[in-house]
Design a protein around this motif. Structure first.
Motif, PDB file in Angstrom:
ATOM      1  N   ASP A   3      47.289  27.537  77.199  1.00  0.00           N
ATOM      2  CA  ASP A   3      48.242  28.468  76.611  1.00  0.00           C
ATOM      3  C   ASP A   3      49.653  27.889  76.613  1.00  0.00           C
ATOM      4  O   ASP A   3      50.444  28.171  75.723  1.00  0.00           O
ATOM      5  CB  ASP A   3      48.238  29.794  77.381  1.00  0.00           C
ATOM      6  CG  ASP A   3      46.988  30.616  77.112  1.00  0.00           C
ATOM      7  OD1 ASP A   3      46.312  30.328  76.116  1.00  0.00           O
ATOM      8  OD2 ASP A   3      46.697  31.527  77.899  1.00  0.00           O
ATOM      9  N   LEU A   4      49.969  27.089  77.604  1.00  0.00           N
ATOM     10  CA  LEU A   4      51.303  26.494  77.687  1.00  0.00           C
ATOM     11  C   LEU A   4      51.526  25.539  76.522  1.00  0.00           C
ATOM     12  O   LEU A   4      52.607  25.518  75.928  1.00  0.00           O
ATOM     13  CB  LEU A   4      51.479  25.759  79.020  1.00  0.00           C
ATOM     14  CG  LEU A   4      52.846  25.106  79.247  1.00  0.00           C
ATOM     15  CD1 LEU A   4      53.949  26.152  79.284  1.00  0.00           C
ATOM     16  CD2 LEU A   4      52.843  24.304  80.544  1.00  0.00           C
ATOM     17  N   VAL A   5      50.520  24.753  76.191  1.00  0.00           N
ATOM     18  CA  VAL A   5      50.629  23.830  75.065  1.00  0.00           C
ATOM     19  C   VAL A   5      50.847  24.606  73.773  1.00  0.00           C
ATOM     20  O   VAL A   5      51.723  24.272  72.968  1.00  0.00           O
ATOM     21  CB  VAL A   5      49.365  22.945  74.952  1.00  0.00           C
ATOM     22  CG1 VAL A   5      49.466  22.028  73.734  1.00  0.00           C
ATOM     23  CG2 VAL A   5      49.174  22.120  76.218  1.00  0.00           C
ATOM     24  N   MET A   6      50.070  25.660  73.576  1.00  0.00           N
ATOM     25  CA  MET A   6      50.183  26.449  72.354  1.00  0.00           C
ATOM     26  C   MET A   6      51.525  27.177  72.282  1.00  0.00           C
ATOM     27  O   MET A   6      52.130  27.279  71.212  1.00  0.00           O
ATOM     28  CB  MET A   6      49.033  27.456  72.275  1.00  0.00           C
ATOM     29  CG  MET A   6      47.660  26.814  72.145  1.00  0.00           C
ATOM     30  SD  MET A   6      47.538  25.690  70.727  1.00  0.00           S
ATOM     31  CE  MET A   6      47.768  26.846  69.375  1.00  0.00           C
ATOM     32  N   ALA A   7      51.983  27.656  73.415  1.00  0.00           N
ATOM     33  CA  ALA A   7      53.273  28.348  73.445  1.00  0.00           C
ATOM     34  C   ALA A   7      54.402  27.387  73.083  1.00  0.00           C
ATOM     35  O   ALA A   7      55.320  27.732  72.331  1.00  0.00           O
ATOM     36  CB  ALA A   7      53.512  28.950  74.824  1.00  0.00           C
ATOM     37  N   ALA A   8      54.323  26.168  73.593  1.00  0.00           N
ATOM     38  CA  ALA A   8      55.349  25.166  73.293  1.00  0.00           C
ATOM     39  C   ALA A   8      55.290  24.756  71.829  1.00  0.00           C
ATOM     40  O   ALA A   8      56.321  24.617  71.165  1.00  0.00           O
ATOM     41  CB  ALA A   8      55.164  23.947  74.191  1.00  0.00           C
ATOM     42  N   LEU A   9      54.089  24.575  71.323  1.00  0.00           N
ATOM     43  CA  LEU A   9      53.914  24.196  69.925  1.00  0.00           C
ATOM     44  C   LEU A   9      54.482  25.266  68.995  1.00  0.00           C
ATOM     45  O   LEU A   9      55.067  24.962  67.955  1.00  0.00           O
ATOM     46  CB  LEU A   9      52.429  23.981  69.630  1.00  0.00           C
ATOM     47  CG  LEU A   9      52.046  23.455  68.249  1.00  0.00           C
ATOM     48  CD1 LEU A   9      52.654  22.082  68.000  1.00  0.00           C
ATOM     49  CD2 LEU A   9      50.528  23.383  68.115  1.00  0.00           C
ATOM     50  N   GLY A  10      54.336  26.515  69.404  1.00  0.00           N
ATOM     51  CA  GLY A  10      54.830  27.622  68.595  1.00  0.00           C
ATOM     52  C   GLY A  10      56.285  27.971  68.841  1.00  0.00           C
ATOM     53  O   GLY A  10      56.823  28.887  68.209  1.00  0.00           O
ATOM     54  N   GLY A  11      56.917  27.278  69.773  1.00  0.00           N
ATOM     55  CA  GLY A  11      58.332  27.532  70.043  1.00  0.00           C
ATOM     56  C   GLY A  11      58.599  28.821  70.789  1.00  0.00           C
ATOM     57  O   GLY A  11      59.708  29.370  70.725  1.00  0.00           O
ATOM     58  N   ASP A  12      57.607  29.300  71.521  1.00  0.00           N
ATOM     59  CA  ASP A  12      57.742  30.564  72.248  1.00  0.00           C
ATOM     60  C   ASP A  12      58.386  30.301  73.611  1.00  0.00           C
ATOM     61  O   ASP A  12      57.699  30.066  74.610  1.00  0.00           O
ATOM     62  CB  ASP A  12      56.362  31.205  72.418  1.00  0.00           C
ATOM     63  CG  ASP A  12      56.436  32.639  72.922  1.00  0.00           C
ATOM     64  OD1 ASP A  12      57.459  33.002  73.529  1.00  0.00           O
ATOM     65  OD2 ASP A  12      55.452  33.382  72.714  1.00  0.00           O
ATOM     66  N   GLU A  13      59.708  30.342  73.640  1.00  0.00           N
ATOM     67  CA  GLU A  13      60.442  30.013  74.864  1.00  0.00           C
ATOM     68  C   GLU A  13      60.136  30.982  75.998  1.00  0.00           C
ATOM     69  O   GLU A  13      60.002  30.574  77.159  1.00  0.00           O
ATOM     70  CB  GLU A  13      61.944  29.995  74.583  1.00  0.00           C
ATOM     71  CG  GLU A  13      62.372  28.897  73.626  1.00  0.00           C
ATOM     72  CD  GLU A  13      63.872  28.857  73.418  1.00  0.00           C
ATOM     73  OE1 GLU A  13      64.612  29.172  74.373  1.00  0.00           O
ATOM     74  OE2 GLU A  13      64.318  28.514  72.306  1.00  0.00           O
ATOM     75  N   ALA A  14      60.013  32.263  75.680  1.00  0.00           N
ATOM     76  CA  ALA A  14      59.742  33.262  76.715  1.00  0.00           C
ATOM     77  C   ALA A  14      58.385  33.014  77.361  1.00  0.00           C
ATOM     78  O   ALA A  14      58.246  33.083  78.590  1.00  0.00           O
ATOM     79  CB  ALA A  14      59.798  34.664  76.114  1.00  0.00           C
TER      80      ALA A  14
END
Length: 221
Positions: A3-14
């Motif tokens: 999930d961390l990889v996907m969050a970073a890829l999507g620019g989800d800083e929160a």
């Protein structure tokens, strides 16, 4: 952890901040070898790059293709991200599984500002991939006159040869006459033959490029 990889890829800083605070491994890699840092760099999220580097992300981690965060940023022309990675110790001359470095990746994608930035950071302008091709040769094949001007200005070797004995001029001979003229002006050897005997003139003739044939014949006199 993926999930961390996907969050970073999507620019989800929160989400990235929440996952890191919950103990997520900043260096966890997914099935393709991508880490959150690679995802953030690929998607041009500079703030996340800063956050992940601060959390201990390894700047020179390689994915399954041997590519680093810097190389992905270079392909996309993300100069601000590349600058952060370089300041954090990214290896500007790392080669991926195809033997390409960040400079070559940027040049292939016509990222002029990025190429200039990488050159200033110590990128090897004459680095060759596993086929012996350099950034200059790739630009010549693509008819990218502006890129060739930049690379020649950075002292690219116009007579360097690849695994088949091709020079940048031979690469350019079936394309744009402006590129051919620029390479000749930079000192390209008009009569240089490849391993199979191919010359720039022979390639231009076979391709039916009359203007290039005329330019090469004039330069050879």
């Amino acid at each position: 952890m993926e999930d961390l990889v996907m969050a970073a890829l999507g620019g989800d800083e929160a989400a990235v901040d929440r996952l890191l605070k919950a103990g997520a491994d900043a260096n966890h890699a997914d099935a393709n070898g991508w880490t959150a840092l690679i995802g953030a760099a690929r998607s041009d999220h500079a703030a996340l790059v800063d956050r992940l580097l601060g959390a201990g992300a390894k700047v020179n981690h390689k994915d399954a293709k041997g590519m680093t965060a810097l190389m992905l940023a270079a392909e996309g022309g993300h100069v601000a991200v590349a600058d952060r990675l370089l300041k954090a110790g990214a290896d500007v001359n790392h080669s991926d599984n195809k033997g390409k470095n960040a400079l070559m990746r940027a040049a292939e994608n016509r990222r002029m500002e990025m190429v200039d930035h990488l050159l200033r950071a110590g990128g090897n302008v004459n680095h060759a991939d596993r086929r012996g091709k350099t950034a200059l040769m790739r630009a010549a094949l693509g008819g990218d006159d502006a890129m060739i001007r930049l690379l020649v200005g950075a002292k690219a070797d116009v007579n360097q040869v690849d695994a088949n004995g091709w020079t940048a001029l031979i690469c350019a001979a079936a394309g744009d006459v402006k590129v051919v003229k620029r390479l000749i002006d930079a000192g390209a050897d008009v009569g240089r033959s490849a391993r199979d005997g191919l010359t720039a003139l022979k390639r231009a003739t076979a391709s039916g490029h009359a203007a290039i044939v005329d330019t090469l014949e004039t330069a050879a006199r």
